[in-house]
Scaffold this motif. Structure first.
Motif, short mmCIF file in Angstrom:
data_model
loop_
_atom_site.label_atom_id
_atom_site.label_comp_id
_atom_site.label_asym_id
_atom_site.label_seq_id
_atom_site.Cartn_x
_atom_site.Cartn_y
_atom_site.Cartn_z
N HIS A 198 -52.72 41.27 -58.35
CA HIS A 198 -52.58 40.06 -57.55
C HIS A 198 -52.87 38.66 -58.56
N ILE A 199 -52.45 37.67 -57.78
CA ILE A 199 -52.69 36.30 -58.44
C ILE A 199 -53.50 35.62 -57.21
N LEU A 200 -54.68 35.28 -57.52
CA LEU A 200 -55.61 34.72 -56.67
C LEU A 200 -55.40 33.25 -56.69
N ILE A 201 -55.30 32.56 -55.46
CA ILE A 201 -55.33 30.94 -55.23
C ILE A 201 -56.42 30.88 -54.35
N LYS A 202 -57.45 30.15 -54.72
CA LYS A 202 -58.63 29.96 -53.79
C LYS A 202 -58.30 28.67 -53.07
N THR A 203 -58.97 28.93 -51.76
CA THR A 203 -58.73 27.73 -50.81
C THR A 203 -60.25 27.04 -50.84
N PRO A 204 -60.33 25.85 -50.62
CA PRO A 204 -61.66 25.13 -50.63
C PRO A 204 -62.54 25.76 -49.67
N LEU A 205 -63.87 26.08 -49.84
CA LEU A 205 -64.78 26.28 -48.82
C LEU A 205 -65.09 25.37 -48.05
N PRO A 206 -65.93 25.67 -46.73
CA PRO A 206 -66.19 24.89 -45.91
C PRO A 206 -67.47 23.88 -46.26
N GLY A 207 -67.44 22.64 -45.89
CA GLY A 207 -68.40 21.49 -46.36
C GLY A 207 -69.73 21.89 -45.56
N PRO A 208 -70.58 20.74 -45.61
CA PRO A 208 -71.79 20.62 -44.99
C PRO A 208 -71.39 20.77 -43.44
N ASP A 209 -70.40 20.28 -42.86
CA ASP A 209 -70.19 20.26 -41.44
C ASP A 209 -69.41 21.27 -40.94
N GLY A 210 -69.31 22.29 -41.83
CA GLY A 210 -68.71 23.70 -41.65
C GLY A 210 -67.02 23.56 -41.46
N LYS A 211 -66.62 22.49 -41.73
CA LYS A 211 -64.88 22.26 -41.81
C LYS A 211 -64.48 22.40 -43.17
N VAL A 212 -63.34 23.08 -43.24
CA VAL A 212 -62.50 23.03 -44.46
C VAL A 212 -61.67 21.95 -44.46
N ASP A 213 -61.59 21.09 -45.66
CA ASP A 213 -60.63 20.23 -46.02
C ASP A 213 -59.11 20.69 -45.95
N PRO A 214 -58.46 20.30 -44.92
CA PRO A 214 -56.96 20.64 -44.86
C PRO A 214 -56.18 20.12 -45.83
N LYS A 215 -56.65 19.06 -46.51
CA LYS A 215 -55.64 18.69 -47.99
C LYS A 215 -55.82 19.70 -48.93
N GLY A 216 -57.13 20.30 -49.10
CA GLY A 216 -57.21 21.26 -49.98
C GLY A 216 -56.59 22.49 -49.92
N VAL A 217 -56.71 22.83 -48.38
CA VAL A 217 -55.77 24.05 -47.98
C VAL A 217 -54.18 23.84 -48.35
N ASP A 218 -53.93 22.68 -48.05
CA ASP A 218 -52.22 22.55 -48.41
C ASP A 218 -52.03 22.50 -49.85
N GLU A 219 -53.16 22.16 -50.61
CA GLU A 219 -52.75 21.97 -52.18
C GLU A 219 -52.67 23.39 -52.83
N ALA A 220 -53.83 24.41 -52.13
CA ALA A 220 -53.68 25.64 -52.62
C ALA A 220 -52.32 26.51 -52.08
N ARG A 221 -52.00 26.15 -51.00
CA ARG A 221 -50.78 26.94 -50.45
C ARG A 221 -49.47 26.54 -51.20
#
Length: 353
Positions: A281-304
């Motif tokens: 496999h080739i692993l591309i990590k998505t960003p972890l949730p921040g202090p508020d429990g939310k994941v940065d959608p911009k980081g998710v888009d960049e990983a995708r």
């Protein structure tokens, strides 16, 4: 001889005096014709060997140097006029040197030695320390040699003189049987110190007759000290075994193909291996949730976007292993071209299954 010299008493002094006279008479001393004064001259250059003591030469140069040093000690502020007095000091200087060589020779004959380490210690902590080690610091080799040169001495000659002084000190201490105050006090305390103490003798048999613990006391003592009894008696086991020679058994056993097939059919499950696949496999990590429990959608888009780009390269015929080494964020598998090895069902997360 050494043990005798170390013992105190007036008899030793009389014998020692006679011994030194015999030593002096036994030494082979040869003086040049004409006497000491005529051999020394009026401070001019030496003319060779003045005398020999047991094969050791006493040179005119040594006598001149000794005479000049005696003159400086006698007249520390004397000028050039004092040089004319050298002949008067020459005879005493020669006698001093001859006597010195006799004593040094006898010290060596008795087995006394002066080491280079003792010479260094004498220069640093003895009578010369103030001159060569003022304040405990060495003046330096150049200044050291300059001081000696000013006294008509070279470093080797001076250090040999110091070594002879150490030998003479050892000979004097040996003859006098020198004992320090500390040694006297130690011996006094050894002979006069007394200790008063009380003691009791306890016999095991007598104690056992008086001490009769009951069962409860024994059990309580064991519980308190149980740790000290662990492994106090090594564990032992009794084993019975049979030795089988498999080579002989195989040679004596004949199994047909039908018997093998029948045994396999009866134990098929024992030989069944679980299903496994070789996974990479080739692993591309998505960003972890921040202090508020939310994941940065911009980081998710960049990983995708990055994952889609790698997938396109794979589908276009790119080398999976090389792409894994370049893009995978799983450090453990990336160096192996993304390989995770053989994996059975149920060993990974549902998404990966």
């Amino acid at each position: 001889m050494i043990r005798f010299l170390q013992t105190p008493g007036p008899t030793k002094k009389i014998v020692l005096g006679g011994l030194l006279l015999v030593i002096c008479a036994a030494m082979v001393i040869t003086l040049v014709p004409g006497g000491i004064g005529s051999s020394i001259g009026l401070g001019g250059p030496g003319q060779g060997v003045l005398a020999t003591v047991s094969g050791e030469p006493v040179t005119t140069a040594e006598v001149q140097r000794e005479a000049r040093q005696m003159l400086r000690q006698q007249f520390p502020r004397g000028g050039e006029q004092t040089a004319m007095l050298i002949p008067y000091f020459a005879e005493r200087a020669a006698q001093n040197l001859i006597s010195r060589k006799i004593l040094v020779t006898e010290a060596e004959r008795l087995g006394l030695r002066a080491t280079d380490e003792e010479v260094r210690d004498e220069l640093q902590h003895g009578r010369y320390s103030a001159t060569f080690f003022p304040g405990g610091n060495f003046v330096g080799q150049q200044q050291y040699e300059a001081i000696l040169q000013n006294a008509d001495l070279s470093a080797p000659v001076f250090e040999q003189i110091v070594k002879s002084d150490i030998l003479l000190d050892k000979l004097r201490n040996l003859a006098a049987g020198a004992v320090t105050d500390a040694e006297v006090r130690k011996e006094f305390e050894k002979q006069n110190t007394k200790i008063k103490f009380e003691y009791a003798v306890l016999r095991k048999d007598d104690l056992l007759k008086q001490i009769k613990p009951n069962e409860a006391e024994l059990k309580a003592f064991y519980e308190r000290n149980k740790a000290s009894y662990n492994n106090s008696i090594p564990e032992k086991r009794k084993i019975r075994y049979v030795v089988l020679d498999t080579a002989k058994i195989q040679a004596a056993t004949s199994v047909s193909r039908e018997e093998l097939q029948s045994y396999y059919d009866q134990h098929r499950d024992d030989y069944r291996a679980p299903e496994q696949v070789s996974v990479s496999h080739i692993l591309i990590k998505t960003p972890l949730p921040g202090p508020d429990g939310k994941v940065d959608p911009k980081g998710v888009d960049e990983a995708r976007k990055k994952a889609d780009d790698v997938l396109k390269q794979v589908k276009a015929g790119g080398n999976f292993a090389e792409l894994a080494k370049k893009y995978s964020e799983d450090a453990g598998s990336a160096k192996n071209g993304g390989s995770l090895g053989w994996v059975g069902r149920g060993r990974t997360v549902p998404e990966f299954e």
